[in-house]
Design an enzyme around this catalytic site. Structure first.
Site, PDB file in Angstrom:
ATOM      1  N   ASN A  95      -7.572  16.080  -0.841  1.00  0.00           N
ATOM      2  CA  ASN A  95      -6.566  16.880  -1.546  1.00  0.00           C
ATOM      3  C   ASN A  95      -5.367  16.033  -1.970  1.00  0.00           C
ATOM      4  O   ASN A  95      -4.707  16.345  -2.958  1.00  0.00           O
ATOM      5  CB  ASN A  95      -6.142  18.093  -0.701  1.00  0.00           C
ATOM      6  CG  ASN A  95      -7.157  19.229  -0.846  1.00  0.00           C
ATOM      7  OD1 ASN A  95      -8.022  19.180  -1.715  1.00  0.00           O
ATOM      8  ND2 ASN A  95      -7.044  20.229  -0.004  1.00  0.00           N
ATOM      9  N   HIS A 176       3.096  24.551   8.343  1.00  0.00           N
ATOM     10  CA  HIS A 176       2.063  25.573   8.145  1.00  0.00           C
ATOM     11  C   HIS A 176       0.807  25.160   8.911  1.00  0.00           C
ATOM     12  O   HIS A 176      -0.159  24.697   8.351  1.00  0.00           O
ATOM     13  CB  HIS A 176       1.773  25.699   6.651  1.00  0.00           C
ATOM     14  CG  HIS A 176       0.826  26.804   6.310  1.00  0.00           C
ATOM     15  ND1 HIS A 176       1.003  28.100   6.734  1.00  0.00           N
ATOM     16  CD2 HIS A 176      -0.311  26.823   5.576  1.00  0.00           C
ATOM     17  CE1 HIS A 176       0.014  28.847   6.275  1.00  0.00           C
ATOM     18  NE2 HIS A 176      -0.800  28.093   5.578  1.00  0.00           N
TER      19      HIS A 176
HETATM   20  N1  APR Z   1      -7.431  19.879 -11.251  1.00  0.00           N
HETATM   21  C1  APR Z   1      -7.504  21.210 -11.522  1.00  0.00           C
HETATM   22  N2  APR Z   1      -8.196  22.062 -10.753  1.00  0.00           N
HETATM   23  C2  APR Z   1      -8.850  21.565  -9.698  1.00  0.00           C
HETATM   24  C3  APR Z   1      -8.822  20.176  -9.363  1.00  0.00           C
HETATM   25  C4  APR Z   1      -8.068  19.324 -10.198  1.00  0.00           C
HETATM   26  N3  APR Z   1      -7.979  18.012  -9.967  1.00  0.00           N
HETATM   27  N4  APR Z   1      -9.567  20.001  -8.238  1.00  0.00           N
HETATM   28  C5  APR Z   1     -10.038  21.205  -7.883  1.00  0.00           C
HETATM   29  N5  APR Z   1      -9.623  22.153  -8.745  1.00  0.00           N
HETATM   30  C6  APR Z   1      -9.881  23.595  -8.751  1.00  0.00           C
HETATM   31  C7  APR Z   1     -11.304  23.981  -8.377  1.00  0.00           C
HETATM   32  O1  APR Z   1     -12.183  23.819  -9.475  1.00  0.00           O
HETATM   33  C8  APR Z   1     -11.114  25.459  -7.963  1.00  0.00           C
HETATM   34  O2  APR Z   1     -11.306  26.330  -9.058  1.00  0.00           O
HETATM   35  O3  APR Z   1      -9.091  24.234  -7.739  1.00  0.00           O
HETATM   36  C9  APR Z   1      -9.648  25.523  -7.500  1.00  0.00           C
HETATM   37  C10 APR Z   1      -9.474  25.862  -6.021  1.00  0.00           C
HETATM   38  O4  APR Z   1      -9.907  27.163  -5.851  1.00  0.00           O
HETATM   39  P1  APR Z   1     -10.624  27.710  -4.517  1.00  0.00           P
HETATM   40  O5  APR Z   1     -11.601  26.699  -4.051  1.00  0.00           O
HETATM   41  O6  APR Z   1     -11.073  29.110  -4.822  1.00  0.00           O
HETATM   42  O7  APR Z   1      -9.437  27.711  -3.446  1.00  0.00           O
HETATM   43  P2  APR Z   1      -8.327  28.826  -3.165  1.00  0.00           P
HETATM   44  O8  APR Z   1      -8.844  29.806  -2.184  1.00  0.00           O
HETATM   45  O9  APR Z   1      -7.795  29.324  -4.454  1.00  0.00           O
HETATM   46  O10 APR Z   1      -7.229  27.936  -2.400  1.00  0.00           O
HETATM   47  C11 APR Z   1      -6.573  26.872  -3.056  1.00  0.00           C
HETATM   48  O11 APR Z   1      -4.748  26.826  -1.518  1.00  0.00           O
HETATM   49  O12 APR Z   1      -4.391  27.910   0.515  1.00  0.00           O
HETATM   50  C12 APR Z   1      -4.786  26.732  -0.108  1.00  0.00           C
HETATM   51  O13 APR Z   1      -6.298  25.784   1.473  1.00  0.00           O
HETATM   52  C13 APR Z   1      -6.216  26.402   0.231  1.00  0.00           C
HETATM   53  O14 APR Z   1      -6.078  24.184  -0.620  1.00  0.00           O
HETATM   54  C14 APR Z   1      -6.571  25.481  -0.893  1.00  0.00           C
HETATM   55  C15 APR Z   1      -5.775  26.048  -2.080  1.00  0.00           C
END
Ligand code: APR
Length: 317
Positions: A95, A176
């Site tokens: 991340n 957190h």
């Molecule tokens: N640029 C843009 N989008 C990205 C990138 C990037 N470099 N890398 C990943 N993504 C997108 C993924 O394609 C996905 O659609 O980020 C999105 C993350 O969505 P989810 O996996 O559904 O995660 P979500 O439940 O929304 O949580 C997001 O918040 O609470 C925190 O731990 C959780 O780190 C996580 C974040």
């Protein structure tokens, strides 16, 4: 005319876009994702609900940073969830790469008064990475965690006492993680202390449940993590900023100077109560902590410091 851009059109990002559109917090809401199809699909799906839900806000999906130029507010939910077999450290580095590249891209399109809310975990560390990478004053960058943890604590208090959530004010500060600091002394039910309605051991149970609130949801969902309450929490912060409400709420912010000294967390991002308004973090509230609270607080800060050091031992920050 307000423009909000959400980076990461996953569960939290798309839920937030729907809430923002329904409440018409912004006129233009962009969902940006590396996967353009799903971002466009979710935006279109939300727009197709607008004749029924009757909102005029426009939601767009994109993979291009050019489209999200000059937004008033950016919300970063992009990242990876922890998968089986992955350590917390693996997640940290994965991340980190995402947040670093998102922030570098944002530097090319943001305006000098844009605000940025970070949501990706590990929250306090990703907020730190954003503060260090973005070309913005530190008070315009903050992490969302305390509002969510406080909402969980408030809900648990309401559930246990049977008293309306509207009467409950709960406060959670610190990092957190499992060491977050629910502030029992600063939490109230209709202005009365918690122990007016609850026994000490009941309060302790609610504190523990709050600390493990994220894990409770992860275990129930089976796949993925919480998104409805996180999206609502981001909405609360966004409203305070875009409508200049000057509301007090806990946010993860870069601590330095007087606040850094007071909280013994100079140069780290940790959750503290702040005033949120049109300039972002307008003031850090210097809370008076008693010995017991300070002990918990120090433990939480040390946990954040350790992870920052792990990251800094491998990458240039
Ligand atoms: N640029 C843009 N989008 C990205 C990138 C990037 N470099 N890398 C990943 N993504 C997108 C993924 O394609 C996905 O659609 O980020 C999105 C993350 O969505 P989810 O996996 O559904 O995660 P979500 O439940 O929304 O949580 C997001 O918040 O609470 C925190 O731990 C959780 O780190 C996580 C974040």
């Amino acid at each position: 005319m307000k423009k909000v851009s959400i980076i990461g059109a996953g569960n939290i990002g798309s839920t937030l876009a729907l809430i923002m559109a329904m409440k018409e917090l912004a006129n233009e809401i962009y969902l940006l994702d590396i996967h353009e199809g799903p971002a466009k699909g979710k935006a279109l799906d939300i727009m197709e609900s607008s004749p029924i839900l009757k909102f005029g806000a426009k939601v767009y999906g994109t993979a291009s940073y050019e489209d999200i130029k000059n937004s008033d507010l950016y919300i970063v939910t992009a990242g990876f969830p922890r998968k089986p077999g992955m350590t917390r450290e693996d997640l940290l580095f994965k991340n980190y790469e995402v947040i670093k590249s998102v922030c570098e891209n944002l530097n090319k399109v943001l305006k000098k008064d844009s605000k940025v809310i970070i949501v990706t975990n590990p929250l306090d560390i990703m907020t730190y990475v954003a503060v260090k990478t973005l070309n913005l004053p530190k008070n315009q960058v903050m992490g969302m965690a305390g509002v969510l943890d406080s909402a969980r604590f408030a809900y648990f208090i309401s559930e246990k006492t049977g008293i309306s959530v509207e009467n409950i004010k709960a406060s959670v500060i610190g990092g957190h993680g499992d060491d977050m600091v629910p502030l029992v002394r600063y939490s109230t039910i209709a202005g009365l202390p918690l122990n007016f309605f609850l026994k000490d051991e009941e309060i302790e149970e609610l504190v523990e449940r709050t600390r493990k609130g994220g894990t409770e949801i992860v275990n129930l969902l089976g796949t993925g993590s919480a998104y409805f309450a996180p999206a609502a929490s981001i909405f609360e912060m966004s409203t305070a900023i875009l409508q200049n409400k000057r509301k007090v709420m806990p946010c993860s912010v870069y601590l330095e100077g007087e606040a850094g000294k007071h909280y013994e967390a100079e140069g780290l991002c940790v959750g503290v109560p702040v005033i949120l308004g049109k300039d972002g973090v307008e003031e850090v509230i210097l809370l008076d902590l008693n010995d017991e609270e300070r002990k918990m607080w120090r433990k939480s800060v040390e946990s954040v410091r350790k992870v920052v050091e792990t990251l800094k031992s491998k990458v240039n920050l």
